[in-house]
Design a protein around this motif. Sequence first.
Motif, short mmCIF file in Angstrom:
data_model
loop_
_atom_site.label_atom_id
_atom_site.label_comp_id
_atom_site.label_asym_id
_atom_site.label_seq_id
_atom_site.Cartn_x
_atom_site.Cartn_y
_atom_site.Cartn_z
N PRO A 260 82.32 8.12 -91.07
CA PRO A 260 82.69 7.77 -89.69
C PRO A 260 84.02 8.35 -89.25
O PRO A 260 84.19 8.73 -88.09
CB PRO A 260 82.72 6.24 -89.70
CG PRO A 260 81.84 5.85 -90.85
CD PRO A 260 82.06 6.92 -91.88
N TYR A 261 84.99 8.43 -90.17
CA TYR A 261 86.29 9.00 -89.82
C TYR A 261 86.16 10.49 -89.54
O TYR A 261 86.76 11.02 -88.59
CB TYR A 261 87.30 8.74 -90.93
CG TYR A 261 87.66 7.29 -91.07
CD1 TYR A 261 88.68 6.73 -90.29
CD2 TYR A 261 86.97 6.45 -91.93
CE1 TYR A 261 89.01 5.39 -90.40
CE2 TYR A 261 87.28 5.11 -92.04
CZ TYR A 261 88.30 4.58 -91.27
OH TYR A 261 88.60 3.25 -91.36
N ARG A 262 85.37 11.19 -90.34
CA ARG A 262 85.15 12.61 -90.10
C ARG A 262 84.44 12.83 -88.77
O ARG A 262 84.81 13.72 -87.99
CB ARG A 262 84.33 13.22 -91.24
CG ARG A 262 85.06 13.24 -92.57
CD ARG A 262 84.36 14.13 -93.57
NE ARG A 262 83.01 13.68 -93.90
CZ ARG A 262 82.73 12.81 -94.86
NH1 ARG A 262 83.70 12.29 -95.60
NH2 ARG A 262 81.48 12.47 -95.12
N ALA A 263 83.43 11.99 -88.49
CA ALA A 263 82.70 12.11 -87.23
C ALA A 263 83.61 11.83 -86.03
O ALA A 263 83.52 12.51 -84.99
CB ALA A 263 81.52 11.15 -87.22
N GLN A 264 84.47 10.86 -86.18
CA GLN A 264 85.41 10.52 -85.11
C GLN A 264 86.34 11.69 -84.80
O GLN A 264 86.49 12.10 -83.64
CB GLN A 264 86.23 9.30 -85.55
CG GLN A 264 87.38 8.94 -84.65
CD GLN A 264 88.17 7.77 -85.21
OE1 GLN A 264 88.15 6.68 -84.67
NE2 GLN A 264 88.86 7.98 -86.31
N LEU A 265 86.96 12.26 -85.83
CA LEU A 265 87.90 13.35 -85.61
C LEU A 265 87.19 14.60 -85.10
O LEU A 265 87.72 15.32 -84.24
CB LEU A 265 88.66 13.65 -86.90
CG LEU A 265 89.52 12.49 -87.44
CD1 LEU A 265 90.16 12.86 -88.77
CD2 LEU A 265 90.57 12.07 -86.43
N ALA A 266 85.98 14.85 -85.59
CA ALA A 266 85.21 15.99 -85.10
C ALA A 266 84.89 15.84 -83.61
O ALA A 266 84.93 16.81 -82.85
CB ALA A 266 83.92 16.14 -85.91
N ASP A 267 84.59 14.61 -83.19
CA ASP A 267 84.32 14.35 -81.78
C ASP A 267 85.56 14.62 -80.94
O ASP A 267 85.49 15.22 -79.87
CB ASP A 267 83.86 12.90 -81.62
CG ASP A 267 83.47 12.55 -80.19
OD1 ASP A 267 82.91 13.42 -79.49
OD2 ASP A 267 83.72 11.40 -79.78
N PHE A 268 86.73 14.20 -81.45
CA PHE A 268 87.98 14.42 -80.71
C PHE A 268 88.27 15.92 -80.58
O PHE A 268 88.66 16.40 -79.51
CB PHE A 268 89.14 13.73 -81.41
CG PHE A 268 89.04 12.23 -81.46
CD1 PHE A 268 88.20 11.53 -80.62
CD2 PHE A 268 89.81 11.50 -82.36
CE1 PHE A 268 88.11 10.15 -80.66
CE2 PHE A 268 89.74 10.12 -82.41
CZ PHE A 268 88.89 9.44 -81.57
N VAL A 269 88.07 16.67 -81.67
CA VAL A 269 88.33 18.10 -81.63
C VAL A 269 87.40 18.79 -80.63
O VAL A 269 87.82 19.64 -79.85
CB VAL A 269 88.18 18.71 -83.04
CG1 VAL A 269 88.24 20.24 -82.97
CG2 VAL A 269 89.28 18.19 -83.96
N GLU A 270 86.14 18.41 -80.65
CA GLU A 270 85.18 19.01 -79.72
C GLU A 270 85.51 18.64 -78.27
O GLU A 270 85.33 19.46 -77.35
CB GLU A 270 83.76 18.58 -80.08
CG GLU A 270 82.66 19.25 -79.28
CD GLU A 270 82.56 20.74 -79.53
OE1 GLU A 270 81.81 21.40 -78.78
OE2 GLU A 270 83.21 21.26 -80.46
N ALA A 271 86.00 17.42 -78.07
CA ALA A 271 86.40 17.01 -76.71
C ALA A 271 87.57 17.85 -76.21
O ALA A 271 87.62 18.23 -75.04
CB ALA A 271 86.76 15.52 -76.71
N ILE A 272 88.52 18.15 -77.10
CA ILE A 272 89.64 19.01 -76.71
C ILE A 272 89.13 20.41 -76.39
O ILE A 272 89.52 21.03 -75.38
CB ILE A 272 90.69 19.07 -77.84
CG1 ILE A 272 91.37 17.70 -78.02
CG2 ILE A 272 91.74 20.13 -77.53
CD1 ILE A 272 92.25 17.62 -79.25
#
Length: 307
Positions: A260-272
């Motif tokens: 979940p932590y990896r998925a969360q950070l990946a989502d943030f990077v893609e949002a940027i």
Amino acid sequence: MENTGVLRVGIVGAGGIAPPHIEGWLTLGADVSILRRTDADLLAAQHGLRIVDGLDALIDRVDVVDIISPTPTHPDVARAAFTSGRHVVCEKPLATTASDAREMIDAARAAGVRLFPAHVVRYFEGYRMLHERIPEVGTLTELTFRRTVAAPDAAWFYAEDAGGGLIRDLMIHDLDQALWLAGSVVEVSATQDPPAVGGQVTPPVSAHVTLTHANGAMSHLRADWLEPGTPFRSQVEVAGAGADGILRFDTDAEPEDDAPYRAQLADFVEAIRTGRDARVTPEDGLAAVALVDAAYASLAARRPVTF
């Protein structure tokens, strides 16, 4: 974010939540630095991180600042990052109060950068699937949440008047889930046993919060800080008036890992990268803190409060 091909991330904080954040960033190929403070040397040695002396120096060399330090420090660190044009990932809760969280959101927008509240429960596969299945239960009637874990070690967690507290630190996960699953809230009622004395919580301690949602559904939440060695467990049950009227999820049924932590950070990077919203928005983070404020107001008044 600079278009260098490698995302540069600066970690502020070295507590228990640091390893999954660090490992998540490294999995994404980020160049990770950490601010020098207690336990940072150990984390740097374990993960091969660069240690940087001083917040300004850390901010100068990164694209994203990941704030995982104690809650009362979040606004000042975030403002320093925004002033330098850096995006911010901020562990929950965004701030000690909703007014401070609102100021953080406004500062990020004024600086033209992104603020991502790290409400990781939205990235647990079981919770995500439950959210998607809400239409199956028909009109929501009742939601029940339970979250149990060993009491934390650091003393600041127990100071309700200084950014800690069971509801603010632990139950906020399920307050956010209640909002995500059932929508806005019109009334909040809270109890805690034992109550705080002089603003200090003494474990073992349990808190109960009841939310009345604008759509008429009721959410019942319980959070517990218990004895050392108590295993983490989170459970939710969602009931509705439809034929398939009950959905359940229990973390005991989902393997415990850092996905979940990896998925969360990946989502943030893609949002940027794309400019889209992440699964959790700044306003989501603010709404959760506002419910925390209301719960503590209910504890102080010993009655439900209108939200």
